[in-house]
Design a protein around this motif. Sequence first.
Motif, PDB file in Angstrom:
ATOM      1  N   LEU A 121     -48.978  80.996  87.644  1.00 45.96           N
ATOM      2  CA  LEU A 121     -48.386  79.658  87.694  1.00 45.96           C
ATOM      3  C   LEU A 121     -47.428  79.455  86.520  1.00 45.96           C
ATOM      4  O   LEU A 121     -46.298  78.990  86.699  1.00 45.96           O
ATOM      5  N   MET A 122     -47.874  79.800  85.326  1.00 49.33           N
ATOM      6  CA  MET A 122     -47.050  79.629  84.130  1.00 49.33           C
ATOM      7  C   MET A 122     -45.770  80.468  84.221  1.00 49.33           C
ATOM      8  O   MET A 122     -44.673  79.987  83.934  1.00 49.33           O
ATOM      9  N   ALA A 175     -50.976  71.594  89.747  1.00 47.44           N
ATOM     10  CA  ALA A 175     -49.918  72.160  88.912  1.00 47.44           C
ATOM     11  C   ALA A 175     -48.611  71.479  89.270  1.00 47.44           C
ATOM     12  O   ALA A 175     -48.388  71.067  90.404  1.00 47.44           O
ATOM     13  N   TRP A 192     -61.561  77.421  92.639  1.00 42.94           N
ATOM     14  CA  TRP A 192     -60.796  76.791  91.574  1.00 42.94           C
ATOM     15  C   TRP A 192     -59.814  75.824  92.207  1.00 42.94           C
ATOM     16  O   TRP A 192     -58.967  76.215  92.998  1.00 42.94           O
ATOM     17  N   VAL A 219     -56.797  73.243  91.494  1.00 42.98           N
ATOM     18  CA  VAL A 219     -55.815  73.065  90.432  1.00 42.98           C
ATOM     19  C   VAL A 219     -54.683  72.149  90.889  1.00 42.98           C
ATOM     20  O   VAL A 219     -54.263  72.197  92.041  1.00 42.98           O
ATOM     21  N   SER A 238     -57.602  70.805  86.452  1.00 44.73           N
ATOM     22  CA  SER A 238     -58.278  71.840  87.235  1.00 44.73           C
ATOM     23  C   SER A 238     -59.782  71.714  87.058  1.00 44.73           C
ATOM     24  O   SER A 238     -60.253  71.131  86.084  1.00 44.73           O
ATOM     25  N   VAL A 286     -50.231  73.561  84.431  1.00 50.52           N
ATOM     26  CA  VAL A 286     -51.492  73.089  84.987  1.00 50.52           C
ATOM     27  C   VAL A 286     -51.773  71.715  84.393  1.00 50.52           C
ATOM     28  O   VAL A 286     -51.870  71.553  83.190  1.00 50.52           O
ATOM     29  N   ILE A 290     -59.320  83.127  87.436  1.00 47.76           N
ATOM     30  CA  ILE A 290     -58.613  81.895  87.086  1.00 47.76           C
ATOM     31  C   ILE A 290     -57.498  82.205  86.097  1.00 47.76           C
ATOM     32  O   ILE A 290     -56.394  81.657  86.215  1.00 47.76           O
ATOM     33  N   SER A 291     -57.751  83.096  85.152  1.00 46.28           N
ATOM     34  CA  SER A 291     -56.704  83.415  84.172  1.00 46.28           C
ATOM     35  C   SER A 291     -55.506  84.098  84.843  1.00 46.28           C
ATOM     36  O   SER A 291     -54.359  83.857  84.450  1.00 46.28           O
ATOM     37  N   TRP A 343     -54.491  83.555  88.002  1.00 47.76           N
ATOM     38  CA  TRP A 343     -53.781  82.474  88.690  1.00 47.76           C
ATOM     39  C   TRP A 343     -53.022  81.605  87.694  1.00 47.76           C
ATOM     40  O   TRP A 343     -51.871  81.219  87.940  1.00 47.76           O
ATOM     41  N   SER A 344     -53.647  81.285  86.567  1.00 46.55           N
ATOM     42  CA  SER A 344     -52.989  80.467  85.535  1.00 46.55           C
ATOM     43  C   SER A 344     -51.729  81.156  85.025  1.00 46.55           C
ATOM     44  O   SER A 344     -50.677  80.519  84.868  1.00 46.55           O
ATOM     45  N   ASP A 345     -51.837  82.448  84.751  1.00 44.34           N
ATOM     46  CA  ASP A 345     -50.670  83.206  84.280  1.00 44.34           C
ATOM     47  C   ASP A 345     -49.555  83.196  85.315  1.00 44.34           C
ATOM     48  O   ASP A 345     -48.384  83.003  84.973  1.00 44.34           O
TER      49      ASP A 345
END
Length: 102
Positions: A25-26, A97, A93, A95, A35, A32, A18-19, A21-23
């Motif tokens: 996206l950012m 976004a 996950w 999300v 989620s 986000v 998840i981290s 994917w989050s990175d």
Amino acid sequence: MNTLEKLRDESHGRCHTISEWSDWLMESGFAVRNSRVRKKPFDFPVWVRRTNRSEEQVEQVERHITSATEELRLYIGAVQEDERVRSIHINVWMVLAEKETE
């Protein structure tokens, strides 16, 4: 989980965190907004046959589950009946976004 997926689907690389994917996206300009992680159930006999090439491969995946640690069997929610794996679940996950405007 990666070993299980690789046994079932030879084209599988690895499950991203998840981290990660989050990175991504950012870094791509997304924020986000919402989620959650949910457990997606699968009918094991159907799921395992989607990408394999033989019944031997199906049996190898099933043996991996039945001989796995209790921790893995609990993590994937393995349900067995008559010594056969009937269902599993996989964490997914979900999300929402949104592209941030400049």
